[in-house]
Scaffold this motif. Structure first.
Motif, PDB file in Angstrom:
ATOM      1  N   VAL A 199       0.660  -0.552  -0.094  1.00  0.00           N
ATOM      2  CA  VAL A 199      -0.264   0.174  -0.638  1.00  0.00           C
ATOM      3  C   VAL A 199       0.898   0.782   0.114  1.00  0.00           C
ATOM      4  N   ASN A 200       1.897   1.559   0.459  1.00  0.00           N
ATOM      5  CA  ASN A 200       2.794   2.400   0.805  1.00  0.00           C
ATOM      6  C   ASN A 200       3.980   2.182   0.138  1.00  0.00           C
ATOM      7  N   LEU A 201       3.947   2.414  -0.949  1.00  0.00           N
ATOM      8  CA  LEU A 201       5.313   2.188  -1.850  1.00  0.00           C
ATOM      9  C   LEU A 201       6.823   3.347  -1.958  1.00  0.00           C
ATOM     10  N   GLY A 202       5.654   4.266  -0.696  1.00  0.00           N
ATOM     11  CA  GLY A 202       5.774   5.897  -2.039  1.00  0.00           C
ATOM     12  C   GLY A 202       6.985   5.608  -0.379  1.00  0.00           C
ATOM     13  N   ARG A 203       6.837   4.509   0.722  1.00  0.00           N
ATOM     14  CA  ARG A 203       8.238   4.817   1.895  1.00  0.00           C
ATOM     15  C   ARG A 203       9.959   3.772   1.037  1.00  0.00           C
ATOM     16  N   TYR A 204       9.565   3.143   0.231  1.00  0.00           N
ATOM     17  CA  TYR A 204      10.689   2.767  -0.797  1.00  0.00           C
ATOM     18  C   TYR A 204      11.388   3.146  -1.747  1.00  0.00           C
ATOM     19  N   LYS A 205      10.574   4.835  -1.799  1.00  0.00           N
ATOM     20  CA  LYS A 205      11.337   5.305  -2.601  1.00  0.00           C
ATOM     21  C   LYS A 205      12.906   5.841  -2.601  1.00  0.00           C
ATOM     22  N   THR A 206      13.850   5.894  -1.913  1.00  0.00           N
ATOM     23  CA  THR A 206      15.215   5.757  -1.737  1.00  0.00           C
ATOM     24  C   THR A 206      16.409   4.519  -1.855  1.00  0.00           C
ATOM     25  N   GLY A 207      17.605   5.787  -2.239  1.00  0.00           N
ATOM     26  CA  GLY A 207      18.430   5.098  -1.685  1.00  0.00           C
ATOM     27  C   GLY A 207      18.199   3.771  -3.455  1.00  0.00           C
ATOM     28  N   GLU A 208      19.591   3.125  -3.754  1.00  0.00           N
ATOM     29  CA  GLU A 208      19.898   2.705  -4.757  1.00  0.00           C
ATOM     30  C   GLU A 208      18.811   1.623  -5.350  1.00  0.00           C
ATOM     31  N   ASN A 209      17.811   1.259  -4.641  1.00  0.00           N
ATOM     32  CA  ASN A 209      16.956  -0.164  -4.972  1.00  0.00           C
ATOM     33  C   ASN A 209      16.329   0.957  -5.277  1.00  0.00           C
ATOM     34  N   TYR A 210      16.097   1.761  -5.179  1.00  0.00           N
ATOM     35  CA  TYR A 210      14.689   2.715  -6.326  1.00  0.00           C
ATOM     36  C   TYR A 210      14.545   3.057  -7.500  1.00  0.00           C
ATOM     37  N   PHE A 211      16.367   4.008  -7.476  1.00  0.00           N
ATOM     38  CA  PHE A 211      17.017   4.183  -8.842  1.00  0.00           C
ATOM     39  C   PHE A 211      17.442   2.951  -9.448  1.00  0.00           C
ATOM     40  N   LEU A 212      17.262   1.580  -8.499  1.00  0.00           N
ATOM     41  CA  LEU A 212      17.434   0.859 -10.133  1.00  0.00           C
ATOM     42  C   LEU A 212      16.170   0.571 -10.728  1.00  0.00           C
ATOM     43  N   ASN A 213      15.429  -0.006  -9.474  1.00  0.00           N
ATOM     44  CA  ASN A 213      13.927  -0.122 -10.515  1.00  0.00           C
ATOM     45  C   ASN A 213      14.015   1.156 -11.230  1.00  0.00           C
ATOM     46  N   GLU A 214      13.638   1.917 -11.166  1.00  0.00           N
ATOM     47  CA  GLU A 214      13.061   3.316 -11.743  1.00  0.00           C
ATOM     48  C   GLU A 214      13.481   3.140 -13.255  1.00  0.00           C
ATOM     49  N   TYR A 215      14.872   2.717 -13.761  1.00  0.00           N
ATOM     50  CA  TYR A 215      16.029   2.311 -15.071  1.00  0.00           C
ATOM     51  C   TYR A 215      15.305   0.609 -15.565  1.00  0.00           C
TER      52      TYR A 215
END
Length: 420
Positions: A199-215
């Motif tokens: 539900v609260n995926l926004g709290r994961y939007k930090t760090g390398e894992n976030y930018f890796l998934n954005e890629y």
């Protein structure tokens, strides 16, 4: 008249004065000589110092020229990056062995120094290079590049919505090609859904894992997302990253099972928390059998949650939205409909159609996948696509993002580390 000769005899004082004058003259002569010697020594020292400073300055100038030439040569080697890898995937990397890098550095250095203050010859330059610590096959190295590119994707994604859902078709069967992939065609890890807050995926939007998934979200295709102006083996690239399957049908099946498993747990929790739904369950359980009512209720809850989850998967594959944690109005199947759902064609839409799309579910599942698996499967896709598009012998393991080198020029050692 007879003249008388008058003899004037010097007195004692006159003699002393004469001797004093002579002594002064001698002393002056002596001091002038000493002064000349002293001045000569000073001038000689100054000339010597000037010569030493000039020689040191010249050596420093020569060292600066050599240093500049070697640095320019190193950047020139890095400038020979693969243009398709950069344009299509945002990664800077070159292909060359250690010996090839050393030879290029020597050539660049020689040509840069051939017109310097002291002309060099090729034999006076020796270079040793090592790029093994910068291989793209190293997960840590590739991750750095992907995270850097992912920061751009977070602001400027290249992915666009397809006009219609892509159908699975492609299958990679060449065993030799599969064995050369970064992952080796192995399924490395299984998704772990425990403890993840969908539900609260926004709290994961930090760090390398976030930018890796954005890629991944911005650079690879899926059932509903396309990457214009880039050729690829699969239409279901995100699905491959999640599944590791070389058949698009199998990749889609894997994703459908994963979404079903996710939705079944969430839907079961919804039923158990809804007093009205649990009353319906208990009434049906009592009607079926008074004995073992709790067991009957558990079976009914499982059937209802399973039917709702199957419907959720159908809705997502049709391009509709399904909420992670549903409200009553976002629930699609009544209990009677759930009992006969297996015999129903198509999907049943809820009253409230808001929620998350198919690709947002893929994004959630990507957060559950470990970095090594994601990175190696990204490398697989890059290699497969570039081999199919323009270079059928391309290997990710032959790409490098930097190098170390030591150069010996006129007996002096210079050491550097260069990378993108």
């Amino acid at each position: 008249m007879k003249r008388e000769k008058i003899e004037i005899k010097p007195n004692r004082n006159t003699k002393v004065k004469s001797k004093l004058k002579i002594s002064i003259r001698e002393t002056l002569r002596s001091r002038k000589g000493a002064t000349c010697v002293f001045i000569s020594l000073i001038l000689s020292s100054m000339v010597f110092a000037a010569t030493v400073i000039a020689d040191a300055s010249y050596e420093k100038l020569k060292e600066s020229e050599v240093d500049a030439a070697l640095r320019i040569g190193a950047r020139s080697v890095l400038g020979e990056y693969d243009i398709r890898l950069k344009n299509d995937y945002g990664i800077f990397a070159y292909t060359a062995t250690c010996d090839e890098v050393a030879e290029k550095l020597k050539n660049y250095g020689f040509h840069s120094l051939s017109g310097s203050c002291e002309k060099m010859n090729a034999n006076s330059i020796e270079v040793n290079a090592d790029n093994m610590d910068y291989s793209l096959l190293d997960c840590n190295i590739l991750k750095e590049e992907l995270v850097r590119a992912g920061k751009l994707c977070a602001f400027q994604s290249r992915a666009t919505l397809r006009t219609s859902a892509a159908t699975p078709s492609e299958v990679v069967r060449n065993e030799t090609a599969i064995k050369t992939l970064a992952s080796g065609g192995k399924n490395l890890h299984i998704l772990n859904l425990d403890g993840f807050d969908f539900v609260n995926l926004g709290r994961y939007k930090t760090g390398e894992n976030y930018f890796l998934n954005e890629y991944i979200n911005g650079s690879f295709k899926s059932r509903f997302m396309d990457i214009p102006n880039r050729s690829s083996i699969f239409n279901y690239e995100k699905e491959y990253i999640l599944s590791g399957k070389f058949s698009e049908e199998q990749s889609l099946s894997y994703v459908k099972r994963s979404i079903f498993t996710l939705r079944e747990g969430l839907n079961t929790a919804h039923i158990l928390a809804d007093h009205q739904k649990m009353e319906e369950v208990m009434e049906l359980a009592a009607a079926i059998s008074a004995v073992g009512e709790p067991l009957e209720a558990a079976v009914i809850v499982a059937i209802w949650a399973s039917a709702e989850s199957s419907n959720d998967v159908k809705l997502l594959l049709e391009g509709n939205k399904v909420a992670f944690n549903k409200t009553k109005s976002q629930w699609a199947l009544t209990l009677p409909k759930a009992i006969v759902y297996a015999f129903t064609d198509g999907s049943i839409k809820p009253q409230d159609k808001s929620g998350k799309l198919y690709d947002e579910y893929l994004e959630a599942m990507l957060y559950l996948q470990d970095d090594e698996t994601k990175i190696l499967r990204i490398a697989d896709l890059i290699q497969l696509n570039l081999r199919a598009d323009y270079n059928n012998s391309l290997l990710i393991k032959e790409f490098y993002t930097g190098f170390n080198f030591t150069a010996f020029v006129d007996g002096k050692e210079y050491s550097y580390e260069q990378y993108y």
